[in-house]
Design a protein around this motif. Structure first.
Motif, PDB file in Angstrom:
ATOM      1  N   LEU A 191       2.411  -5.642 -28.513  1.00 34.30           N
ATOM      2  CA  LEU A 191       1.418  -5.181 -29.477  1.00 34.30           C
ATOM      3  C   LEU A 191       0.110  -4.762 -28.826  1.00 34.30           C
ATOM      4  CD1 LEU A 191       0.602  -4.821 -32.471  1.00 34.30           C
ATOM      5  CD2 LEU A 191      -0.089  -7.218 -32.468  1.00 34.30           C
ATOM      6  N   CYS A 194      -1.228  -0.331 -24.787  1.00 38.07           N
ATOM      7  CA  CYS A 194      -1.168   1.079 -25.173  1.00 38.07           C
ATOM      8  C   CYS A 194      -1.277   1.918 -23.895  1.00 38.07           C
ATOM      9  CB  CYS A 194      -2.297   1.425 -26.132  1.00 38.07           C
ATOM     10  SG  CYS A 194      -2.212   3.122 -26.760  1.00 38.07           S
ATOM     11  N   PRO A 196       2.636   1.449 -25.424  1.00 34.75           N
ATOM     12  CA  PRO A 196       3.556   0.311 -25.448  1.00 34.75           C
ATOM     13  C   PRO A 196       4.539   0.383 -24.283  1.00 34.75           C
ATOM     14  CG  PRO A 196       3.347   1.278 -27.624  1.00 34.75           C
ATOM     15  CD  PRO A 196       2.684   2.217 -26.668  1.00 34.75           C
ATOM     16  N   TYR A 228      11.414  -1.127 -32.471  1.00 36.94           N
ATOM     17  CA  TYR A 228      10.142  -1.816 -32.641  1.00 36.94           C
ATOM     18  C   TYR A 228       9.037  -1.130 -31.837  1.00 36.94           C
ATOM     19  CZ  TYR A 228       6.778  -5.660 -32.821  1.00 36.94           C
ATOM     20  OH  TYR A 228       5.637  -6.417 -33.022  1.00 36.94           O
ATOM     21  N   ARG A 231       7.950   2.179 -33.318  1.00 38.87           N
ATOM     22  CA  ARG A 231       7.048   1.952 -34.443  1.00 38.87           C
ATOM     23  C   ARG A 231       5.627   1.663 -33.962  1.00 38.87           C
ATOM     24  NH1 ARG A 231       6.362   3.200 -39.565  1.00 38.87           N
ATOM     25  NH2 ARG A 231       8.573   2.839 -39.957  1.00 38.87           N
ATOM     26  N   GLN A 232       5.502   0.895 -32.863  1.00 36.77           N
ATOM     27  CA  GLN A 232       4.172   0.621 -32.307  1.00 36.77           C
ATOM     28  C   GLN A 232       3.518   1.910 -31.819  1.00 36.77           C
ATOM     29  OE1 GLN A 232       2.617  -2.299 -32.600  1.00 36.77           O
ATOM     30  NE2 GLN A 232       4.473  -2.956 -33.675  1.00 36.77           N
ATOM     31  N   GLN A 235       2.214   3.761 -34.817  1.00 34.12           N
ATOM     32  CA  GLN A 235       1.015   3.164 -35.394  1.00 34.12           C
ATOM     33  C   GLN A 235      -0.215   3.424 -34.526  1.00 34.12           C
ATOM     34  OE1 GLN A 235       2.305  -0.898 -36.010  1.00 34.12           O
ATOM     35  NE2 GLN A 235       3.035  -0.442 -38.066  1.00 34.12           N
TER      36      GLN A 235
END
Length: 287
Positions: A191, A194, A196, A228, A231-232, A235
């Motif tokens: 999480l 960045c 990811p 997963y 998706r990160q 976002q």
């Protein structure tokens, strides 16, 4: 081309259907329903749809039915709520005579965001089990209540907003899990980076083989690590588009792509919009 095939077989004396409900002039701003109702279905009722730009909320009050979405089957019983965009190929029919449902056909500029959040952690799962009946019935009662023509739309929009947020609340509650400490560490590590990391990088960092890491992740999180992480990325990119003025090419680089093509594919997968279209809609102004 849109597909709509229906055998509209209901018990008229036990049903109340409202077509052509009032809609706002500024359709990009609000939540509204084009039709709604409570219907008691005969055993031979059948409904098949595809490529229709509308969202459907369907709640089972009693009886049992079957919903097929893009070939995936969902068995429905009392207390089950379906939230589905009818662009998907769907087939719905009752398994018991007298199956009773409440439905709303929903549109509005902000509904897509709620729908995306609904599917965020559980892609292709369009059904909530054990949804409280009173939330649906209260919404329908507000739709059928005698109101002046001036206020009817706004009262219905407000009722629909509360139903949509209740749907999100129940979905989020359904998703709350107590992960083992190691899984929590893995999720936090992904999480706060960045771009990811890749699944291979995660496995290497925590000292697991990629195969074991993937099996562990899927067991506790309920989806593949690749899904997963994608998706990160999505976002992160959404935040950059809304909160900064940096170019799409630079955003693509920051979330881990060599060029904009990868970012465009990512937005096509999750948001059905190009990055620039997402920025324009989220900011509510022309670029």
């Amino acid at each position: 081309m849109s597909l709509s095939q229906i055998k509209y077989s209901i018990y008229e004396d036990k049903s109340n259907t409202m077509h052509y409900l009032s809609v706002p002039l500024e359709k990009e701003l609000l939540y509204y329903a084009t039709s709604a109702g409570r219907e008691c279905l005969r055993a031979d009722y059948f409904n098949e749809r595809q490529d229709i730009n509308i969202y459907m909320i369907n709640y089972v009050l009693s009886g049992e039915g079957v919903l097929h979405v893009d070939g995936k089957e969902f068995r429905l019983k009392a207390g089950d709520l379906t939230f589905l965009h009818l662009s998907k190929h769907s087939i719905f029919y009752p398994e018991t005579d007298g199956m009773e449902i409440v439905y709303f056909h929903v549109k509005g500029g902000q509904v897509q965001d709620i729908y995306n959040s609904f599917l965020e952690k559980q892609e292709d799962d369009y059904v909530l089990h054990g949804f409280p009946a009173n939330a649906v019935i209260d919404c329908l009662e507000k739709f059928t209540r005698e109101t002046s023509s001036t206020d009817a739309f706004y009262d219905r929009s407000c009722a629909l907003y509360f139903l949509l947020t209740k749907i999100l609340h129940v979905r989020r509650s359904e998703q709350v899990k107590k992960y083992p400490k190691k899984i929590d560490e893995i999720l936090c590590w992904i999480l706060y980076r960045c771009p990811p990391p890749s699944p291979a990088e995660v496995a290497e960092h925590f000292g697991f083989s990629p195969v074991y890491m993937e099996r562990l992740f899927k067991r506790y999180v309920g989806q593949s690590m690749s899904s997963y992480i994608l998706r990160q990325k999505y976002q992160f990119a959404c935040r950059f588009l809304v909160d900064t003025d940096i170019s799409v090419a630079e955003i693509a680089r920051r979330v881990g792509y060599g060029d904009t093509k990868g970012l465009i594919v990512l937005f096509s997968k999750f948001g059905k919009l190009t990055p620039l279209a997402y920025r324009k809609r989220a900011r509510g102004k022309s670029l």
